[in-house]
Design a protein around this motif. Structure first.
Motif, PDB file in Angstrom:
ATOM      1  N   ASN A 195      14.980 -26.495  20.766  1.00 14.75           N
ATOM      2  CA  ASN A 195      15.728 -27.750  20.657  1.00 14.75           C
ATOM      3  C   ASN A 195      14.747 -28.915  20.592  1.00 14.75           C
ATOM      4  O   ASN A 195      13.742 -28.935  21.302  1.00 14.75           O
ATOM      5  CB  ASN A 195      16.662 -27.937  21.854  1.00 14.75           C
ATOM      6  CG  ASN A 195      17.833 -26.979  21.827  1.00 14.75           C
ATOM      7  OD1 ASN A 195      18.120 -26.359  20.810  1.00 14.75           O
ATOM      8  ND2 ASN A 195      18.518 -26.860  22.949  1.00 14.75           N
ATOM      9  N   ARG A 196      15.038 -29.871  19.711  1.00 14.03           N
ATOM     10  CA  ARG A 196      14.109 -30.994  19.580  1.00 14.03           C
ATOM     11  C   ARG A 196      14.792 -32.190  18.928  1.00 14.03           C
ATOM     12  O   ARG A 196      15.878 -32.083  18.375  1.00 14.03           O
ATOM     13  CB  ARG A 196      12.888 -30.603  18.768  1.00 14.03           C
ATOM     14  CG  ARG A 196      13.208 -30.223  17.336  1.00 14.03           C
ATOM     15  CD  ARG A 196      11.993 -29.697  16.625  1.00 14.03           C
ATOM     16  NE  ARG A 196      12.291 -29.424  15.226  1.00 14.03           N
ATOM     17  CZ  ARG A 196      11.413 -29.436  14.259  1.00 14.03           C
ATOM     18  NH1 ARG A 196      10.153 -29.703  14.528  1.00 14.03           N
ATOM     19  NH2 ARG A 196      11.764 -29.170  13.035  1.00 14.03           N
ATOM     20  N   ILE A 197      14.122 -33.326  19.014  1.00 19.06           N
ATOM     21  CA  ILE A 197      14.535 -34.561  18.353  1.00 19.06           C
ATOM     22  C   ILE A 197      13.438 -34.925  17.361  1.00 19.06           C
ATOM     23  O   ILE A 197      12.257 -34.959  17.720  1.00 19.06           O
ATOM     24  CB  ILE A 197      14.731 -35.721  19.351  1.00 19.06           C
ATOM     25  CG1 ILE A 197      15.766 -35.347  20.416  1.00 19.06           C
ATOM     26  CG2 ILE A 197      15.147 -36.992  18.612  1.00 19.06           C
ATOM     27  CD1 ILE A 197      15.859 -36.367  21.538  1.00 19.06           C
ATOM     28  N   ILE A 198      13.834 -35.203  16.143  1.00 18.90           N
ATOM     29  CA  ILE A 198      12.884 -35.628  15.110  1.00 18.90           C
ATOM     30  C   ILE A 198      13.221 -37.065  14.768  1.00 18.90           C
ATOM     31  O   ILE A 198      14.388 -37.398  14.504  1.00 18.90           O
ATOM     32  CB  ILE A 198      13.013 -34.755  13.841  1.00 18.90           C
ATOM     33  CG1 ILE A 198      12.752 -33.281  14.185  1.00 18.90           C
ATOM     34  CG2 ILE A 198      12.081 -35.243  12.753  1.00 18.90           C
ATOM     35  CD1 ILE A 198      13.146 -32.328  13.087  1.00 18.90           C
ATOM     36  N   PHE A 199      12.236 -37.933  14.785  1.00 17.66           N
ATOM     37  CA  PHE A 199      12.450 -39.327  14.404  1.00 17.66           C
ATOM     38  C   PHE A 199      12.085 -39.486  12.934  1.00 17.66           C
ATOM     39  O   PHE A 199      10.950 -39.256  12.536  1.00 17.66           O
ATOM     40  CB  PHE A 199      11.643 -40.264  15.299  1.00 17.66           C
ATOM     41  CG  PHE A 199      12.172 -40.290  16.702  1.00 17.66           C
ATOM     42  CD1 PHE A 199      13.236 -41.103  17.038  1.00 17.66           C
ATOM     43  CD2 PHE A 199      11.628 -39.464  17.671  1.00 17.66           C
ATOM     44  CE1 PHE A 199      13.745 -41.115  18.323  1.00 17.66           C
ATOM     45  CE2 PHE A 199      12.120 -39.457  18.958  1.00 17.66           C
ATOM     46  CZ  PHE A 199      13.186 -40.291  19.285  1.00 17.66           C
ATOM     47  N   GLU A 200      13.083 -39.858  12.134  1.00 17.57           N
ATOM     48  CA  GLU A 200      12.930 -39.993  10.684  1.00 17.57           C
ATOM     49  C   GLU A 200      12.369 -41.377  10.361  1.00 17.57           C
ATOM     50  O   GLU A 200      13.096 -42.362  10.403  1.00 17.57           O
ATOM     51  CB  GLU A 200      14.296 -39.813   9.999  1.00 17.57           C
ATOM     52  CG  GLU A 200      15.045 -38.559  10.409  1.00 17.57           C
ATOM     53  CD  GLU A 200      14.474 -37.291   9.812  1.00 17.57           C
ATOM     54  OE1 GLU A 200      13.582 -37.376   8.934  1.00 17.57           O
ATOM     55  OE2 GLU A 200      14.910 -36.211  10.225  1.00 17.57           O
ATOM     56  N   THR A 239      17.102 -37.384  14.609  1.00 15.87           N
ATOM     57  CA  THR A 239      17.844 -36.208  14.157  1.00 15.87           C
ATOM     58  C   THR A 239      17.696 -35.159  15.253  1.00 15.87           C
ATOM     59  O   THR A 239      16.580 -34.861  15.682  1.00 15.87           O
ATOM     60  CB  THR A 239      17.288 -35.678  12.822  1.00 15.87           C
ATOM     61  OG1 THR A 239      17.443 -36.687  11.826  1.00 15.87           O
ATOM     62  CG2 THR A 239      18.016 -34.412  12.391  1.00 15.87           C
ATOM     63  N   PHE A 240      18.832 -34.624  15.718  1.00 11.83           N
ATOM     64  CA  PHE A 240      18.830 -33.662  16.810  1.00 11.83           C
ATOM     65  C   PHE A 240      18.980 -32.251  16.260  1.00 11.83           C
ATOM     66  O   PHE A 240      19.923 -31.975  15.520  1.00 11.83           O
ATOM     67  CB  PHE A 240      19.976 -33.956  17.786  1.00 11.83           C
ATOM     68  CG  PHE A 240      19.840 -35.280  18.468  1.00 11.83           C
ATOM     69  CD1 PHE A 240      19.260 -35.367  19.720  1.00 11.83           C
ATOM     70  CD2 PHE A 240      20.287 -36.444  17.852  1.00 11.83           C
ATOM     71  CE1 PHE A 240      19.129 -36.590  20.347  1.00 11.83           C
ATOM     72  CE2 PHE A 240      20.165 -37.667  18.475  1.00 11.83           C
ATOM     73  CZ  PHE A 240      19.575 -37.756  19.725  1.00 11.83           C
ATOM     74  N   GLU A 241      18.055 -31.379  16.598  1.00 11.36           N
ATOM     75  CA  GLU A 241      18.166 -29.959  16.295  1.00 11.36           C
ATOM     76  C   GLU A 241      18.453 -29.280  17.629  1.00 11.36           C
ATOM     77  O   GLU A 241      17.609 -29.261  18.524  1.00 11.36           O
ATOM     78  CB  GLU A 241      16.884 -29.432  15.664  1.00 11.36           C
ATOM     79  CG  GLU A 241      16.652 -29.974  14.272  1.00 11.36           C
ATOM     80  CD  GLU A 241      15.426 -29.370  13.606  1.00 11.36           C
ATOM     81  OE1 GLU A 241      14.710 -28.548  14.230  1.00 11.36           O
ATOM     82  OE2 GLU A 241      15.175 -29.738  12.443  1.00 11.36           O
ATOM     83  N   PHE A 242      19.672 -28.738  17.752  1.00  8.07           N
ATOM     84  CA  PHE A 242      20.142 -28.281  19.056  1.00  8.07           C
ATOM     85  C   PHE A 242      20.951 -26.999  18.909  1.00  8.07           C
ATOM     86  O   PHE A 242      21.854 -26.914  18.078  1.00  8.07           O
ATOM     87  CB  PHE A 242      21.021 -29.375  19.678  1.00  8.07           C
ATOM     88  CG  PHE A 242      21.706 -28.957  20.936  1.00  8.07           C
ATOM     89  CD1 PHE A 242      21.029 -28.946  22.139  1.00  8.07           C
ATOM     90  CD2 PHE A 242      23.039 -28.572  20.921  1.00  8.07           C
ATOM     91  CE1 PHE A 242      21.661 -28.561  23.310  1.00  8.07           C
ATOM     92  CE2 PHE A 242      23.679 -28.191  22.086  1.00  8.07           C
ATOM     93  CZ  PHE A 242      22.989 -28.185  23.276  1.00  8.07           C
ATOM     94  N   THR A 243      20.622 -26.024  19.728  1.00  5.52           N
ATOM     95  CA  THR A 243      21.403 -24.802  19.848  1.00  5.52           C
ATOM     96  C   THR A 243      21.605 -24.546  21.334  1.00  5.52           C
ATOM     97  O   THR A 243      20.619 -24.449  22.080  1.00  5.52           O
ATOM     98  CB  THR A 243      20.665 -23.606  19.206  1.00  5.52           C
ATOM     99  OG1 THR A 243      20.407 -23.907  17.840  1.00  5.52           O
ATOM    100  CG2 THR A 243      21.503 -22.338  19.314  1.00  5.52           C
ATOM    101  N   PRO A 244      22.856 -24.475  21.785  1.00  7.75           N
ATOM    102  CA  PRO A 244      23.077 -24.225  23.211  1.00  7.75           C
ATOM    103  C   PRO A 244      22.770 -22.769  23.562  1.00  7.75           C
ATOM    104  O   PRO A 244      22.858 -21.879  22.716  1.00  7.75           O
ATOM    105  CB  PRO A 244      24.565 -24.522  23.397  1.00  7.75           C
ATOM    106  CG  PRO A 244      25.164 -24.251  22.055  1.00  7.75           C
ATOM    107  CD  PRO A 244      24.106 -24.630  21.055  1.00  7.75           C
ATOM    108  N   SER A 245      22.411 -22.554  24.809  1.00 10.58           N
ATOM    109  CA  SER A 245      22.263 -21.172  25.280  1.00 10.58           C
ATOM    110  C   SER A 245      23.660 -20.545  25.323  1.00 10.58           C
ATOM    111  O   SER A 245      24.662 -21.250  25.429  1.00 10.58           O
ATOM    112  CB  SER A 245      21.620 -21.160  26.670  1.00 10.58           C
ATOM    113  OG  SER A 245      22.506 -21.741  27.615  1.00 10.58           O
TER     114      SER A 245
END
Length: 139
Positions: A102-107, A120-126
Motif C-alpha cells: 500500500n502506498r501514496i504516489i504524489f503526481e 494517488t492511493f494504491e491500497f489493498t486491504p488485508s
C-alpha cells in the motif's frame, strides 16, 4: 471508511417536539421559545440549535468507530431544498493492517484543488480487515 447522509424520519422529528415534560428542561425551553418566535415553522428544532457531534468508539464486537454529525466538510451539502436541521451524516471508520504494497504516489504533473501534487492511493486491504469493512458497511 463508509459514509452516508440521511434525512431523519418524520416520526423522529415529531418526537423531538412531543412529550416535552419528559425531556430535559433546557430542551423544553428551547422548543417552546422556537415555537413562540417561529409559529409557522413545522419543525420543533430551533434554527440556531447546535449541530449534532457524536462519536461512538470502537468496541470488541464492533471494531470500528462511528461519527454522527452534520457535515463538517463542504462536500456533503444537503442542498437548498432540504432543511439541514433534519439531515444527519453517518461516518464509519474501520481498521487496517499495515500492507507493505500500500502506498501514496504524489503526481507532480497533476495538481489538486489547492495547487498541490495530486495524491494517488494504491491500497489493498488485508483479508481480515476487508471482512470487517463489509460488516461495518452492513451495520
Amino acid at each position: 471508511m463508509a459514509f452516508c447522509q440521511i434525512v431523519l424520519h418524520q416520526d423522529l422529528v415529531e418526537a423531538a417536539g412531543n412529550c416535552l415534560d419528559e425531556k430535559p428542561s433546557w430542551w423544553k425551553a428551547a422548543v417552546d421559545a422556537h415555537r413562540k418566535s417561529h409559529s409557522l415553522d413545522p419543525l420543533p428544532i430551533p434554527f440556531q440549535d447546535g449541530e449534532p457531534q457524536v462519536t461512538i468508539p470502537a468496541s470488541h464486537d464492533f471494531p470500528w468507530h462511528a461519527q454522527i454529525h452534520r457535515d463538517a466538510f463542504s462536500y456533503g451539502e444537503a442542498g437548498p431544498l432540504i432543511d439541514s436541521r433534519v439531515v444527519v451524516d453517518l461516518r464509519f471508520f474501520g481498521r487496517q493492517d499495515g500492507v507493505e504494497s500500500n502506498r501514496i504516489i504524489f503526481e507532480n504533473d497533476v495538481k489538486d484543488g489547492y495547487g498541490m501534487p495530486q495524491p494517488t492511493f494504491e491500497f489493498t486491504p488485508s483479508p481480515k480487515f476487508a471482512y470487517e469493512a463489509s460488516r461495518m458497511m452492513g451495520e
